[in-house]
Design an enzyme around this catalytic site. Structure first.
Site, mmCIF file in Angstrom:
data_model
loop_
_atom_site.group_PDB
_atom_site.id
_atom_site.type_symbol
_atom_site.label_atom_id
_atom_site.label_comp_id
_atom_site.label_asym_id
_atom_site.label_seq_id
_atom_site.Cartn_x
_atom_site.Cartn_y
_atom_site.Cartn_z
ATOM 1 N N LYS A 27 16.431 13.554 20.497
ATOM 2 C CA LYS A 27 16.964 14.363 21.585
ATOM 3 C C LYS A 27 16.169 14.130 22.874
ATOM 4 O O LYS A 27 16.748 13.904 23.940
ATOM 5 C CB LYS A 27 16.888 15.834 21.160
ATOM 6 C CG LYS A 27 17.596 16.780 22.074
ATOM 7 C CD LYS A 27 17.427 18.211 21.558
ATOM 8 C CE LYS A 27 18.223 19.157 22.386
ATOM 9 N NZ LYS A 27 19.547 19.393 21.819
ATOM 10 N N ARG A 97 13.720 23.691 22.104
ATOM 11 C CA ARG A 97 14.509 23.135 20.982
ATOM 12 C C ARG A 97 13.714 22.064 20.277
ATOM 13 O O ARG A 97 12.965 21.312 20.888
ATOM 14 C CB ARG A 97 15.786 22.475 21.495
ATOM 15 C CG ARG A 97 16.849 23.419 21.975
ATOM 16 C CD ARG A 97 18.127 22.620 22.218
ATOM 17 N NE ARG A 97 19.222 23.454 22.648
ATOM 18 C CZ ARG A 97 19.472 23.774 23.911
ATOM 19 N NH1 ARG A 97 18.686 23.326 24.869
ATOM 20 N NH2 ARG A 97 20.496 24.543 24.206
ATOM 21 N N GLY A 106 21.309 21.453 12.264
ATOM 22 C CA GLY A 106 21.088 22.852 11.911
ATOM 23 C C GLY A 106 19.797 23.121 11.174
ATOM 24 O O GLY A 106 19.498 24.255 10.831
ATOM 25 N N MET A 108 16.704 22.573 12.247
ATOM 26 C CA MET A 108 15.534 22.873 13.047
ATOM 27 C C MET A 108 15.833 24.048 13.970
ATOM 28 O O MET A 108 16.908 24.596 13.969
ATOM 29 C CB MET A 108 15.129 21.627 13.823
ATOM 30 C CG MET A 108 14.908 20.442 12.900
ATOM 31 S SD MET A 108 13.401 20.589 11.932
ATOM 32 C CE MET A 108 12.250 20.259 13.225
ATOM 33 N N ARG A 364 23.561 11.784 21.667
ATOM 34 C CA ARG A 364 22.917 11.077 20.555
ATOM 35 C C ARG A 364 23.994 10.279 19.845
ATOM 36 O O ARG A 364 25.187 10.563 20.007
ATOM 37 C CB ARG A 364 22.244 12.058 19.592
ATOM 38 C CG ARG A 364 23.224 13.050 19.007
ATOM 39 C CD ARG A 364 22.548 14.071 18.117
ATOM 40 N NE ARG A 364 23.531 15.096 17.783
ATOM 41 C CZ ARG A 364 23.242 16.250 17.208
ATOM 42 N NH1 ARG A 364 22.003 16.549 16.932
ATOM 43 N NH2 ARG A 364 24.185 17.108 16.923
ATOM 44 N N HIS A 482 28.455 23.666 11.035
ATOM 45 C CA HIS A 482 27.439 23.120 10.136
ATOM 46 C C HIS A 482 28.073 22.403 8.948
ATOM 47 O O HIS A 482 27.718 21.267 8.609
ATOM 48 C CB HIS A 482 26.543 24.274 9.663
ATOM 49 C CG HIS A 482 25.489 23.839 8.706
ATOM 50 N ND1 HIS A 482 25.623 24.011 7.352
ATOM 51 C CD2 HIS A 482 24.315 23.218 8.899
ATOM 52 C CE1 HIS A 482 24.554 23.525 6.748
ATOM 53 N NE2 HIS A 482 23.748 23.040 7.667
ATOM 54 N N ARG A 590 31.259 -12.054 -20.183
ATOM 55 C CA ARG A 590 30.553 -11.781 -21.443
ATOM 56 C C ARG A 590 31.559 -11.953 -22.578
ATOM 57 O O ARG A 590 32.443 -11.130 -22.752
ATOM 58 C CB ARG A 590 30.016 -10.350 -21.453
ATOM 59 C CG ARG A 590 28.863 -10.084 -20.489
ATOM 60 C CD ARG A 590 28.446 -8.617 -20.613
ATOM 61 N NE ARG A 590 27.176 -8.324 -19.956
ATOM 62 C CZ ARG A 590 27.066 -7.742 -18.767
ATOM 63 N NH1 ARG A 590 28.153 -7.411 -18.087
ATOM 64 N NH2 ARG A 590 25.869 -7.480 -18.262
ATOM 65 N N ARG A 646 29.624 -17.141 -20.537
ATOM 66 C CA ARG A 646 28.382 -17.120 -21.317
ATOM 67 C C ARG A 646 28.702 -17.180 -22.806
ATOM 68 O O ARG A 646 29.592 -16.476 -23.281
ATOM 69 C CB ARG A 646 27.601 -15.846 -21.001
ATOM 70 C CG ARG A 646 26.288 -15.787 -21.739
ATOM 71 C CD ARG A 646 25.505 -14.563 -21.376
ATOM 72 N NE ARG A 646 26.108 -13.363 -21.936
ATOM 73 C CZ ARG A 646 25.677 -12.126 -21.664
ATOM 74 N NH1 ARG A 646 24.682 -11.950 -20.820
ATOM 75 N NH2 ARG A 646 26.244 -11.095 -22.219
ATOM 76 N N SER A 792 21.210 -18.411 -13.855
ATOM 77 C CA SER A 792 21.693 -17.102 -13.441
ATOM 78 C C SER A 792 20.714 -16.061 -13.968
ATOM 79 O O SER A 792 20.482 -15.979 -15.184
ATOM 80 C CB SER A 792 23.098 -16.842 -13.982
ATOM 81 O OG SER A 792 23.511 -15.554 -13.581
ATOM 82 N N THR A 795 18.914 -9.966 -14.851
ATOM 83 C CA THR A 795 17.811 -9.052 -14.532
ATOM 84 C C THR A 795 17.832 -7.785 -15.385
ATOM 85 O O THR A 795 16.870 -7.023 -15.357
ATOM 86 C CB THR A 795 17.837 -8.683 -13.036
ATOM 87 O OG1 THR A 795 19.189 -8.451 -12.661
ATOM 88 C CG2 THR A 795 17.266 -9.818 -12.204
ATOM 89 N N ASP A 797 17.981 -7.921 -18.795
ATOM 90 C CA ASP A 797 17.015 -8.290 -19.824
ATOM 91 C C ASP A 797 15.664 -8.631 -19.223
ATOM 92 O O ASP A 797 14.627 -8.353 -19.833
ATOM 93 C CB ASP A 797 17.552 -9.474 -20.641
ATOM 94 C CG ASP A 797 18.446 -8.982 -21.768
ATOM 95 O OD1 ASP A 797 18.007 -8.067 -22.494
ATOM 96 O OD2 ASP A 797 19.577 -9.480 -21.903
ATOM 97 N N CYS A 859 23.223 -12.061 -12.279
ATOM 98 C CA CYS A 859 24.380 -11.369 -12.847
ATOM 99 C C CYS A 859 23.994 -10.066 -13.529
ATOM 100 O O CYS A 859 24.811 -9.430 -14.165
ATOM 101 C CB CYS A 859 25.158 -12.287 -13.782
ATOM 102 S SG CYS A 859 24.199 -12.847 -15.190
ATOM 103 N N TYR A 879 24.060 -16.901 -4.873
ATOM 104 C CA TYR A 879 25.067 -15.846 -4.956
ATOM 105 C C TYR A 879 24.564 -14.671 -5.780
ATOM 106 O O TYR A 879 23.580 -14.780 -6.516
ATOM 107 C CB TYR A 879 26.374 -16.384 -5.559
ATOM 108 C CG TYR A 879 26.277 -16.748 -7.020
ATOM 109 C CD1 TYR A 879 26.475 -15.778 -8.003
ATOM 110 C CD2 TYR A 879 25.982 -18.041 -7.423
ATOM 111 C CE1 TYR A 879 26.372 -16.101 -9.347
ATOM 112 C CE2 TYR A 879 25.875 -18.374 -8.763
ATOM 113 C CZ TYR A 879 26.062 -17.398 -9.729
ATOM 114 O OH TYR A 879 25.950 -17.700 -11.041
HETATM 115 C C1 PEP Z 1 21.285 -9.370 -18.088
HETATM 116 O O1 PEP Z 1 20.521 -9.343 -19.037
HETATM 117 O O2 PEP Z 1 20.936 -9.098 -16.940
HETATM 118 C C2 PEP Z 1 22.689 -9.747 -18.272
HETATM 119 C C3 PEP Z 1 23.493 -9.904 -17.248
HETATM 120 O O3 PEP Z 1 23.145 -9.852 -19.547
HETATM 121 P P1 PEP Z 1 23.474 -8.616 -20.498
HETATM 122 O O4 PEP Z 1 23.442 -7.384 -19.661
HETATM 123 O O5 PEP Z 1 24.795 -8.915 -21.073
HETATM 124 O O6 PEP Z 1 22.360 -8.699 -21.467
HETATM 125 MG MG MG Z 2 21.070 -10.365 -20.881
#
Ligand code: PEP
Ligand code: MG
Length: 902
Positions: A27, A97, A106, A108, A364, A482, A590, A646, A792, A795, A797, A859, A879
């Site tokens: 402000k 203010r 609202g 403050m 603002r 509000h 999968r 896969r 790939s 994440t 696992d 993935c 990607y």
């Molecule tokens: C993973 O492990 O991140 C994965 C994509 O495979 P899943 O979840 O099928 O084990």
């Molecule tokens: Mg996995």
């Protein structure tokens, strides 16, 4: 040089500027900027956020230089205004203010009319020639001061129903009753004078202290209260929800009072330079003649539309400012255009007209909901006001999410029982059970129930319940009340000003149009039209494909982003959906999900139970035609785009969790003794299946599985190629931890693939690559990368194996980790960048060190999480792949990553 704590603004010159938000609060910075732009702003000064921090850290005291700086600023204001603070003849009145870096609607505190005392009141009456006005201002000062400074900031916690504001309002109601009037405006000067005396008695009795009759005491009281309110309950709760750090502190703005309630040539209002609910490029606002700003925001009087364009069916009979004060409206309109052009963004403005003179009190960046954010970003980009990068940054991933929100099914709506109409404050549809208190909303929300919070009006005390509710409905208030502001900030369905509702909080029921709605009853809100319906109506998903603004924003995001976006999808219909959402391929199919159909599961079980290789091969070949058909449809749906398939991943026992009955039937079908099946199931049992016989380990012990799947993929691809369909299969081997595992499986895949292509005499370009989801794969990624054509990152696992947290069991203790702040976030939702992220980065670097063109994606679930997407951009991935519904968010988040990390 001593640190500067106070920044002056007034008469076209300010010491601050817009970019000093951290120091002056949003402000204060904007008041300075507006002043510098030559816009009429009542003069004043801003006490910095650093003074707030000092105050917090030094036992509620001020830096020694502050008083001197403040007195100099007051002198400057006095010179500009030609009046004097605390002067008996021509007194200057001030407002105090709060203003943090980020707006907290609202949350403050504000105290207006500071400087009215027994010493200055006579002068003020003489000057304005309006005793009623002066005593009205005085009673407002007393109310606000008692509430904000003497009760809340002083830490007084009154019993329920004994809050000072409530007691003073009750005294006011009593006075109105005595006089036989309904509105405040019915009270005379003498009434208000008497009322002020009564107020002071109540304060003395209730709080044990007199209301201060000294201008400077009032001023310092107000300043201290703002600083203290930063650590008040409401502010702390809002900060937690919005993730605002406590260290930021708030600034205090002290400013010359201007009055919108000095007669019929005075007014007050608020506006948005574009419609904050739809994004439409029209000046949108509300105003009230002869009123103070708090009257508009508090929703006590329902305000009028600011212009003719803003009139709706429901407000057509109300006078607009454009009609009533055309010259001033024109000036205001010019200023709002000026401000929007200057800031290159939609502004939320407040103004007051005092006796025919326009003053701007605030500007603002205006809050907006998701659909409005998208429309404004696209419109401003197309008109050249902002560039593409700015346009994508204007829409937060969560705002885009709002476009994916449901709406009330129009067919259901046609035959629904309409209970009431209100103002459409937050679009979309929602259905829930009625609750009347924020605590109740929170409690039921935590149980996973859908509730609609119904209130006469909401206040900052209600935010926790508003957050928990699926929708908010209020009987009072306008589009800037509000409830409306908060709901819009969160993109929540909300209807306000629904005056037909008679809410009885004690009996927990609503009387409306002849119906009685009780607590727990279902209602449905159409927040886009402002309609409330009885019962639970069906909701439908929005149609993004005919939303031009959304499509355009996505087009811009695609031009800005560097990351590719794929989807995780196993079925052709999901693939099709992903494609319409803009996915550029399948990042993970999968295959295990394909085996649960009754026909297939039988063959699968036969395969699992087989004792010899021949038996196993026979059983598995029964699956081949099914799999080939699956891949055929998937590859066809994703023609021209890559499809990563896969090989089988989960432990086999998942396919043979059977009841006694099922075992009996299976034994009969396969013509084997029940005992044999039971023994086999027992032998498949693993203590730690997530770390057991799964992933490529299956293909190593049962190469027939790999052979069958590879054959199914390549046969499908060959058939489509023969038909002239352009296909790009990518065969992915799961759970690799050593290059030798990879080589073993790759060799099988390539051998089968070459056989098939030779048999069919066609050429299909296919890739073979691997999941990287075990720490050892990251550590040895240079060896694996020398063989694989793509990586790939799995994440899910990788998080499991890096933390040693079981994916299936972490839910039992992760909540404690979050509440104890041992982890900032659930690492299965948002990538643990400092830990797991190092392994990802190592995998990328080592893989590319041997194969600079190695194609790398992700993935795991993190592929749809905006902050993880930012990480993937920085880590150099090609990607991200996420669920089809997250694809639009991922496209936007990837564009953000490209801009932020430029
Ligand atoms: C993973 O492990 O991140 C994965 C994509 O495979 P899943 O979840 O099928 O084990
Ligand atoms: Mg996995």
């Amino acid at each position: 040089m001593e640190k500067k704590y106070v920044y002056f603004f007034g008469a076209g010159k300010a010491e601050g500027a817009a970019q000093m938000k951290n120091l002056l609060g949003g402000k204060g910075a904007n008041l300075a900027e507006m002043t510098n732009l030559g816009i009429p702003v009542p003069p004043g000064f801003t006490i910095t956020t650093e003074a707030c921090t000092y105050y917090d850290q030094n036992d509620r005291t001020y830096p020694s230089s502050l008083e001197n700086e403040l007195m100099n600023c007051i002198k400057n204001v006095e010179e500009i205004m030609g009046t004097k603070f605390n002067d008996p003849v021509d007194p200057l009145l001030l407002s105090v203010r709060s203003g943090a870096r980020q707006s907290m609607p609202g949350m403050m505190e504000t105290v207006l009319n500071i400087g009215l005392t027994s010493n200055t009141i006579p002068g003020m009456i003489k000057k304005t020639n309006d005793e009623r006005f002066v005593y009205d201002a005085y009673r407002r000062l007393i109310t606000m001061y008692a509430d904000v400074v003497m009760e809340k900031a002083a830490g007084v916690e009154p019993e329920e129903g004994k809050e000072i504001r409530g007691l003073l309002e009750a005294a006011m109601d009593e006075a109105k009753e005595k006089r036989g009037v309904e509105l405040d405006t019915g009270l005379t000067a003498a009434d208000l004078k008497q009322l002020s005396e009564r107020f002071k008695e109540i304060i003395q009795n209730q709080l044990g202290k007199p209301f201060p009759d000294d201008s400077y005491e009032q001023l310092w009281g107000g300043i201290g209260a703002v600083f203290q309110s930063w650590n008040g309950k409401r502010a702390v709760s809002y900060r937690r929800i919005e993730n605002i750090p406590a260290e930021w502190g708030t600034a205090v703005n002290v400013q010359t009072m201007v009055f919108g309630n000095m007669g019929d040539d005075s007014a007050t209002g608020v506006g948005f330079t574009r419609n904050p609910a739809t994004g439409e490029n029209v000046f949108f606002g509300e105003w009230l003649a002869n009123a103070q700003g708090e009257d508009v925001v508090a929703g006590i009087r329902t305000p009028n539309p600011i212009n003719e364009l803003g009139k709706t069916e429901d407000t057509a009979h109300l006078k607009s400012l454009e009609e009533m004060m055309p010259e001033l409206y024109k000036q205001l309109d010019e200023i709002q255009i000026n401000l929007e052009t200057h800031y290159s963004d939609m502004q939320d403005i407040e103004f007051t007209i005092q006796q025919g003179r326009l003053w701007m009190l605030q500007t603002r960046v205006g809050k907006r909901n998701g659909p409005a954010a998208v429309t404004m970003a696209v419109d401003m980009c197309e008109s050249g006001m902002i560039d593409k990068e700015t346009a994508v940054m204007r829409v937060k991933p969560a705002q885009l999410d709002e476009l994916l929100h449901p709406m009330v099914d129009p067919e259901g709506e046609k035959i629904a029982v309409e209970l009431a109409k209100g103002l459409p404050a937050g679009p979309g549809g929602a259905a829930g059970q009625v609750v009347f208190t924020a605590d109740e909303a929170e409690a039921l929300g935590e149980q996973g129930k859908k509730v609609v919070l119904v209130r006469n009006e909401t206040s900052p005390e209600d935010v926790h319940g508003m957050h928990a509710a699926v929708a908010i409905l209020t009987a009072k208030g306008g589009m800037t009340s509000h409830a409306a502001l908060v709901a819009r900030g969160w993109g929540k369905c909300c209807i306000v000003g629904c005056s037909a509702l008679q809410i009885n909080v004690l009996k927990k029921e609503i009387h409306v149009s002849g119906h009685v709605i009780k607590e727990g009853d279902w209602i449905t809100l159409n927040g886009t039209k402002g309609r409330v319906y009885k019962d639970q109506l069906p909701l439908i998903e929005p149609d993004l494909e005919s939303n031009d603004k959304y499509l355009k924003l996505m087009e811009i995001a695609d031009q800005v982003r560097k990351l590719g976006i794929r989807a995780n999808a196993d079925r052709p219909e999901d693939a099709q959906k992903a494609r319409t959402f803009g996915a550029e391929g399948i990042g993970l199919c999968r295959t295990e999900h394909m085996f649960f159909d009754p026909e297939r599961i039988k063959a699968m079980r036969e395969m699992i139970l087989a004792e010899t290789v021949d038996e196993r091969r026979q059983a598995i070949m029964k699956l081949l035609p099914f799999q080939r058909q699956d891949f055929y449809e998937l590859l066809e749906a994703m023609h021209d785009l890559p499809v990563t398939i896969r090989l089988l991943d989960p432990p086999l026992h998942e396919f043979v969790t059977l009841t006694e009955d099922q075992i009996r039937n299976l034994a009969r079908d396969l013509d084997v003794p029940e005992e044999k099946i039971k023994n086999r199931i027992d032998s498949l049992h693993e203590l730690n299946p997530m770390l057991g016989h799964r992933g490529c380990r299956l293909g190593i012990t049962y190469p027939e599985i790999t052979e069958m799947q590879a054959r199914a993929i390549i046969e499908a691809a060959a058939m489509l190629t023969e038909k002239g369909v352009n296909v790009h299969p990518e065969i992915m081997i799961p759970l690799i931890s050593s290059v030798n595992e990879y080589k073993h499986q790759e060799q099988i895949v390539r051998k089968v693939a070459e056989e098939v292509l030779k048999e069919k005499n066609v050429t299909v370009k296919y890739l073979v690559g691997t999941m990287v989801e075990i720490p050892r794969a990251c550590l040895t990624a240079d060896r694996i990368g020398a063989e694989a054509e793509f990586f790939s990152f799995g994440t899910n696992d990788l998080t499991q194996t890096t933390f040693g947290f079981s994916r299936d069991d972490a839910g039992g203790f992760l909540p404690d980790y979050l509440s104890e702040k041992i982890l900032p976030e659930d690492p299965f939702q948002s990538l643990d960048q400092i830990g797991v992220g190092q392994l990802v980065q190592m995998g990328v670097d080592k893989g590319r060190s041997v194969n600079p063109n190695l194609k790398i994606g992700i993935c795991g679930e993190h592929g749809g999480d905006p902050s993880s997407i930012d990480f993937c951009h920085r880590a150099g991935l090609n990607y991200v792949s996420c669920s089809p519904f997250r694809v639009p968010i991922a496209r936007l988040a990837a564009a953000h990553a490209a801009v932020v990390n430029k």
